[in-house]
Design an enzyme around this catalytic site. Sequence first.
Site, PDB file in Angstrom:
ATOM      1  N   HIS A   1      -4.434   1.028   7.509  1.00 24.68           N
ATOM      2  CA  HIS A   1      -3.029   1.733   7.582  1.00 24.68           C
ATOM      3  C   HIS A   1      -2.868   2.797   6.473  1.00 24.68           C
ATOM      4  O   HIS A   1      -2.300   3.891   6.747  1.00 24.68           O
ATOM      5  CB  HIS A   1      -1.980   0.464   7.046  1.00 24.68           C
ATOM      6  N   GLU A   2      -3.607   2.633   5.228  1.00 28.23           N
ATOM      7  CA  GLU A   2      -3.367   3.902   4.191  1.00 28.23           C
ATOM      8  C   GLU A   2      -4.266   4.950   4.427  1.00 28.23           C
ATOM      9  O   GLU A   2      -4.177   6.211   4.329  1.00 28.23           O
ATOM     10  CB  GLU A   2      -3.629   3.355   2.955  1.00 28.23           C
TER      11      GLU A   2
ATOM     12  N   HIS B   1      -2.651   7.126   7.234  1.00 29.72           N
ATOM     13  CA  HIS B   1      -1.469   7.961   6.418  1.00 29.72           C
ATOM     14  C   HIS B   1      -2.201   9.281   5.966  1.00 29.72           C
ATOM     15  O   HIS B   1      -1.788  10.404   6.253  1.00 29.72           O
ATOM     16  CB  HIS B   1      -1.142   7.409   5.399  1.00 29.72           C
TER      17      HIS B   1
ATOM     18  N   CYS C   1       6.175  -0.085   7.244  1.00 36.19           N
ATOM     19  CA  CYS C   1       5.614   0.978   6.475  1.00 36.19           C
ATOM     20  C   CYS C   1       6.808   1.637   5.580  1.00 36.19           C
ATOM     21  O   CYS C   1       8.045   1.566   5.934  1.00 36.19           O
ATOM     22  CB  CYS C   1       5.280   2.247   7.591  1.00 36.19           C
ATOM     23  N   LEU C   2       6.483   1.709   4.381  1.00 39.53           N
ATOM     24  CA  LEU C   2       7.505   2.350   3.609  1.00 39.53           C
ATOM     25  C   LEU C   2       8.139   3.719   3.975  1.00 39.53           C
ATOM     26  O   LEU C   2       9.575   3.755   3.711  1.00 39.53           O
ATOM     27  CB  LEU C   2       7.036   2.360   2.219  1.00 39.53           C
TER      28      LEU C   2
ATOM     29  N   GLY D   1       0.859  -1.231  -0.078  1.00 40.55           N
ATOM     30  CA  GLY D   1       0.105  -0.054  -0.031  1.00 40.55           C
ATOM     31  C   GLY D   1       0.822   1.209  -0.031  1.00 40.55           C
ATOM     32  O   GLY D   1       1.974   1.224   0.495  1.00 40.55           O
TER      33      GLY D   1
ATOM     34  N   GLN E   1       2.869  10.035   1.301  1.00 41.14           N
ATOM     35  CA  GLN E   1       4.178   9.448   1.414  1.00 41.14           C
ATOM     36  C   GLN E   1       5.101   9.669   0.319  1.00 41.14           C
ATOM     37  O   GLN E   1       6.416   9.259   0.199  1.00 41.14           O
ATOM     38  CB  GLN E   1       4.086   7.734   1.332  1.00 41.14           C
TER      39      GLN E   1
HETATM   40 NI    NI Z   1       2.541   3.160   5.711  1.00 44.13          NI
END
Ligand code: NI
Length: 178
Positions: A130-131, A134, A88-89, A46, A51
Amino acid sequence: MSLLPLHILGSPVLRRRSVEIGAPDDEVRRLVEDMFETMDASKGIGLAANQVGVARRVAVVDADGDRFVMIDPVILESEGRAIAEEGCLSIPDIYGDVARPERVVLEATDLEGNRYRRDATGLKARAIQHEIDHLDGILFLDHLSLIKRQMLLARWRREHKDDTGYTKEVQAESARTD
Ligand code: NI
């Protein structure tokens, strides 16, 4: 299409509430293409627009064989509770167990501007939540206990003390050596 630099922990855009999009235009569609490419090259499931430095409410998900775009997403229903490890990226190499509802009903806009609903459980439900977090400026770290969060943040600061900025270039998959 192009790979976009990822914003990592410390970048202010990750802590802001992103703004609604409404009807998607060509600019949003291009952004989504680039986000899919960046997510795939990063081996993520995701990715939210903030991000990659764009504070607008759109995210992409690829989980449990389902690949989709969420524009202006909302959770209509949620139930149950499940604990699983998340990463998380934007916070590379840091992981923690997060409790979330096990099932959600998502409503969002697709690239054609139509509202759709999706019933999701397991990993997909987790990725959706999660997204959306964000887009509200929330990171998975915020769901951990204070002690666990402080421990992980101390480690992060140690490992990133020589960083010169809050973005990280993403390598194309073919160029990766790991
Ligand atoms: Ni994340």
